[in-house]
Design a protein around this motif. Structure first.
Motif: not given
Lengths: 496, 419
Positions: B16-17, B19-20, B23-24, B26-28, B30-31, B33-35, B37
């Motif tokens: 579980r940790y 997975a945690e 998930f975290r 993925y968020g980093v 995404a951020i 990638l956006a920056s 780009i």
């Protein structure tokens, strides 16, 4: 130019009338005061006491005059404004109505005159003559380039224009004079000028609000009207179900390859493919960054990343289009070549990916709002049960925010379908019916631009087809927006 | 001793940790990638715009005698004078073909530039002067390193001879790179070394003026009516539905409306800031109305009640108390709406604002183009030198928009009140 000069004069007159109105109400008040002074002799006052005003006359023995009868209703300013409005508004309304109608009247007069000059003319020849007359009159066509009969038409047209340019100010000025006389007479002590002006102001506000309705109505009616004319030339079944799109219409009769095909299916397929690719880029990045920003990020990161995403939202789409055409598309083509794939330089993939970048801020900011709207108690509850943060997000927050996120995605799809510049610059023009994202496809918006920016003749099926595509686009985006609204209304929970 | 019930199993917990953490991550990502780009996009455009802000100039010697000149200096055959000066520089160039190739090193606008220089400095006549004149775009690209001299001659924009001439000019120190003022001061042109954004910028300002003129008063009036005066009934519901709907209509549909209604029906002149501004005004109207309503709604009712209590009429309450307090919010929304309209291209293409227009518009009924449309026109131009010019125009547009948005944010920060 003379018209704007006239309007400025009118405005000057209105300002002048404002001061006349002030003068008028002041003189009315002065008359009233002297009349009352004659009626009510001033009572000698004791020292230190204010003189009794004409309205406080109950003790003087005269018949009491109620204060409401003699008190000025509106302050001077409103009387002046009242007069100014009555001088300015009627001629302005006339001018606006006239400006809207004038082209039709002059066209009609010119047409009848041309028919008398030339005898009978076919509609097409008549339109050409009208265009020539106007071109000569505007000076964009030299006078010696047209026939003698057309020159007669030009002289007539010039005469009409001259007559109207004299008649309009005369009538408008008479409107102003009548307005002035009407309003000037009504100025009186008890005249409720303020209420009149407030009523006029509210009517203006209502008119301003109605413009929103008129705009929608204008969009729908103009699109439907032109679309119906398009369906007069091309059957509706061909447009909706045809698999072939090549809007080349023969300019001369019997020209080869000019049959023209108006099947919108390839355009719709292209639009949906590019939208789908855009969503594959935008939804994961947008959603994950929204989750990270609202659940994990520290305040410092939020302060830095949120404005960055907002900048992404503020970049004009023509910039994205340039970026796609100049860097992304060649880059993708080279990547494809390195992997042994052949990518068109106008591939759906490049256009879709850049459109996805454009959509990221829409998804991210809308999802951020919905995720933040999920109450803290739900998070605390999940934490108390021993869930990790990601489990809370996946099993509690996302299900709770799902209607909002779905509606955000639908709104983003609607934006992607209606987006024009990126696809105009980076996607293809030729309509391929294909499901291969490496090939060039075209979209509804690209075709509207292509049909309307080249040499266009009015009334051809080619020009009218753009309006039919516009109507299609309008209804698709409208349906998506309504659906998005419905989902939020129907499925979102109220935690209050 | 009894084993504890495995409610918390170490392996499950570890999973579980993990997975945690994933998930975290993925968020980093995404951020990140956006920056990335955003940085790539702005960086690529900024970097490619740099060459456009300088241009190459060639220094040529002139020794003109007063006797040979016409009375009005600009009336002379400056093309001939220029050619003569150029050939004097290269006495070895003899054939017609070579002379033509030599002439192509100078910009087409060089003769005009020369005429202006002499007209501005009459004292130049009768003395030996060196005048710097704009080089052609190919020459300029070569100096900026965009043309590779190692390529075979047929693959290059410049021939071997031209490169030799350029080398000779450089050896004589007659070539210099200067700030390219034409980018800001000239109108559109087919030649990248003569083209500038001034015409489009004026067109944009005129269009924005028309947009503001129509959308701001109408937007404020409609917002006041809907928020403060209107009764809640079917009619006002209809208006609200329409406003929300208009805000979501694709911008190109507004262009179709403009074409069908303003141009074909009311016969307003095509390609003018008047029509473009009207179309953008309709597009901006819902943005302004929605922002103005929010600003009006944020004024607390106590202010209304106090004003009504001292005897103000309903309209006086609104105009003297509510509107001034809501104005910063309204203006913020308006600036953001106008900034969006200033970057809009698609509806303006529909009403013909992508024409090639050299003259700078002076009036809202003159033919004009706007900055985003100019970017689109240049982006479609295959000539290589237009690439950096397009990037330069984009940078100018972005600075313009950034300035507007910064004003809006500043306004909000300065005047926003928390009640």
């Amino acid at each position: 130019m003379s018209l704007s000069l006239y309007i400025m004069t009118l405005f000057g007159l209105a300002v002048f009338s404002y001061f006349l109105g002030l003068k008028r109400i002041r003189s009315v008040v002065a008359q009233q005061v002297t009349a009352q002074q004659r009626l009510v002799p001033t009572v000698p006052t004791e020292t230190g006491q204010a003189p009794i005003s004409p309205t406080d006359t109950t003790e003087t023995g005269h018949a009491p005059i109620s204060p409401t009868d003699t008190k000025q209703h509106s302050v001077d300013h409103f009387h002046g404004l009242f007069l100014a409005l009555y001088v300015f508004l009627p001629p302005m309304l006339l001018i606006i109505i006239w400006q809207a109608c004038a082209p039709f009247v002059t066209n009609y007069l010119l047409e009848t005159q041309l028919v008398t000059i030339f005898g009978t003319l076919s509609q097409g020849a008549l339109n050409i003559q009208i265009a020539q007359v106007k071109a000569v009159y505007n000076g964009s066509l030299a006078a010696h380039m047209v026939s003698e009969q057309t020159t007669l038409g030009v002289a007539y047209y010039a005469r009409i224009q001259q007559t109207f340019s004299i008649i309009l100010p005369v009538i408008a000025t008479s409107f102003a004079v009548v307005g002035f006389m009407f309003a000037y007479r009504r100025i009186a002590l008890r005249f409720p000028a303020r209420r009149h002006i407030e009523k006029i102001a509210i009517w203006f506000m209502i008119a301003a609000s109605v413009i929103a309705i008129l705009a929608t109505l204008g969009i729908i009616l103009s699109l439907i009207f032109e679309t119906l004319r398009f369906f007069g030339k091309v059957p509706i079944s061909e447009f909706l179900f045809g698999l072939h799109w090549s809007p080349q219409i023969a300019i001369r009769e019997g020209q080869a390859g000019g049959a023209g095909a108006f099947g919108a299916i390839p355009l719709l397929v292209g639009t949906f493919m590019i939208t789908l690719i855009a969503m594959f880029v935008a939804v994961p990045i947008g959603l994950m960054s929204a989750i990270y920003l609202s659940e994990y990020a520290t305040q410092n990161i939020r302060d830095f990343v949120k404005p960055a995403i907002e900048i992404l939202a503020g970049i004009p789409t023509v910039v994205y289009g340039f970026f796609a055409a100049l860097w992304v598309a060649p880059f993708m083509r080279d990547m494809g070549a390195a992997l042994g794939l052949t990518l068109s330089s106008e591939s759906a993939l490049a256009a879709g990916m850049v459109m996805g970048i454009m959509i990221i801020p829409i998804i991210s900011s809308l999802s951020d709002d919905v995720i933040n709207a999920v109450p803290q108690s739900l998070r605390d509850g999940a934490a108390a049960l021993g869930a990790t943060k990601s489990e809370t997000v996946k099993q509690v927050i996302l299900p709770a925010a799902l209607p909002g996120i779905m509606s955000a995605i639908l709104l983003a799809i609607s934006r992607a379908i209606g987006e024009t510049m990126i696809v105009v610059m980076a996607a293809g023009v030729a309509a391929n019916l294909t499901a291969n994202p490496f090939e060039a496809v075209t979209t509804v918006t690209v075709q509207i631009v292509v049909l309307l920016t080249g040499d266009q003749e009015f009334d051809s099926a080619k020009t009218l087809a753009a309006f039919a595509l516009g109507l299609l686009l309008f209804f698709m985006t409208l349906a998506l927006n309504i659906l998005a609204l419905r989902i939020v209304r129907k499925y979102s929970e109220n935690y209050e | 001793m009894e084993k504890p019930t495995p409610y918390i199993r170490a392996d499950l917990l570890r999973r579980r940790y993990r997975a945690e953490k994933r998930f975290r991550l993925y968020g980093v990502v995404a951020i990140f990638l956006a920056s990335a780009i955003l940085i790539t996009l702005l960086g690529a455009i900024a970097f490619s715009s740099i060459p456009a802000f300088t241009h190459t100039y060639i220094g040529l010697d002139f020794d003109l005698q007063a006797g040979d000149m016409t009375e009005n200096i600009e009336d002379n055959n400056w093309h001939a004078i220029l050619r003569k000066a150029l050939y004097q520089q290269f006495p070895e160039v003899k054939t017609r073909r070579d002379k033509r190739m030599l002439g192509k090193l100078l910009s087409i606008g060089a003769a005009d530039r020369l005429a202006h220089k002499f007209a501005a400095n009459p004292s130049f006549v009768g003395q030996k002067v060196q005048v710097y004149l704009p080089a052609s775009d190919d020459f300029d690209l070569f100096i900026k390193g965009a043309i590779d001299r190692t390529l075979p001659e047929s693959d290059r924009l410049l021939s071997d001879k031209q490169i030799a001439w350029i080398d000779k000019l450089r050896a004589q120190a007659r070539v210099k790179r200067q700030f390219a003022s034409h980018v800001f001061l000239a109108g559109d042109s087919r030649e990248p070394e003569l083209a500038g954004i001034k015409g489009a910028l004026i067109g944009s300002l005129l269009t924005m003026f028309v947009t503001l003129l129509f959308s701001l008063p109408i937007g404020i009036m409609a917002a006041i009516y809907l928020q403060e005066i209107a009764p809640k009934n079917r009619f006002t519901d209809l208006i609200e539905v329409n406003i929300n709907n208009l805000a979501a209509v694709p911008s190109i549909v507004f262009g179709l409306l403009g074409l069908a209604v303003f141009i074909n029906f009311f016969q307003l002149p095509r390609s003018t800031p008047l029509v473009g501004g009207l179309v953008l005004a309709l597009m901006t109207l819902p943005v302004i109305i929605i922002a103005a309503r929010a600003a009006l709604a944020s004024v607390p009712p106590s202010i209304r009640e106090a004003a009504l209590g001292v005897g103000a009429s309903r309209l006086q309450v609104i105009l003297h108390h509510i509107l001034p307090l809501a104005l910063p919010g309204i203006l913020t929304g308006t600036i953001i709406g106008i900034a969006r309209a200033a970057g809009e291209t698609a509806p303006l293409l529909m009403v013909g604002m992508l024409a090639f227009i050299v003259d700078k518009p002076a009036n809202i009924t003159d033919k004009a183009t706007v900055l985003p449309a100019q970017i689109y026109i240049w982006a479609n131009n295959p000539e290589r030198a237009f690439e950096s010019l397009t990037s330069a125009a984009i940078i100018i547009l972005l600075v313009f928009l950034l300035f507007m948005n910064a004003t809006a944010i500043g306004l909000r920060k300065r005047y926003q009140k928390r009640w």
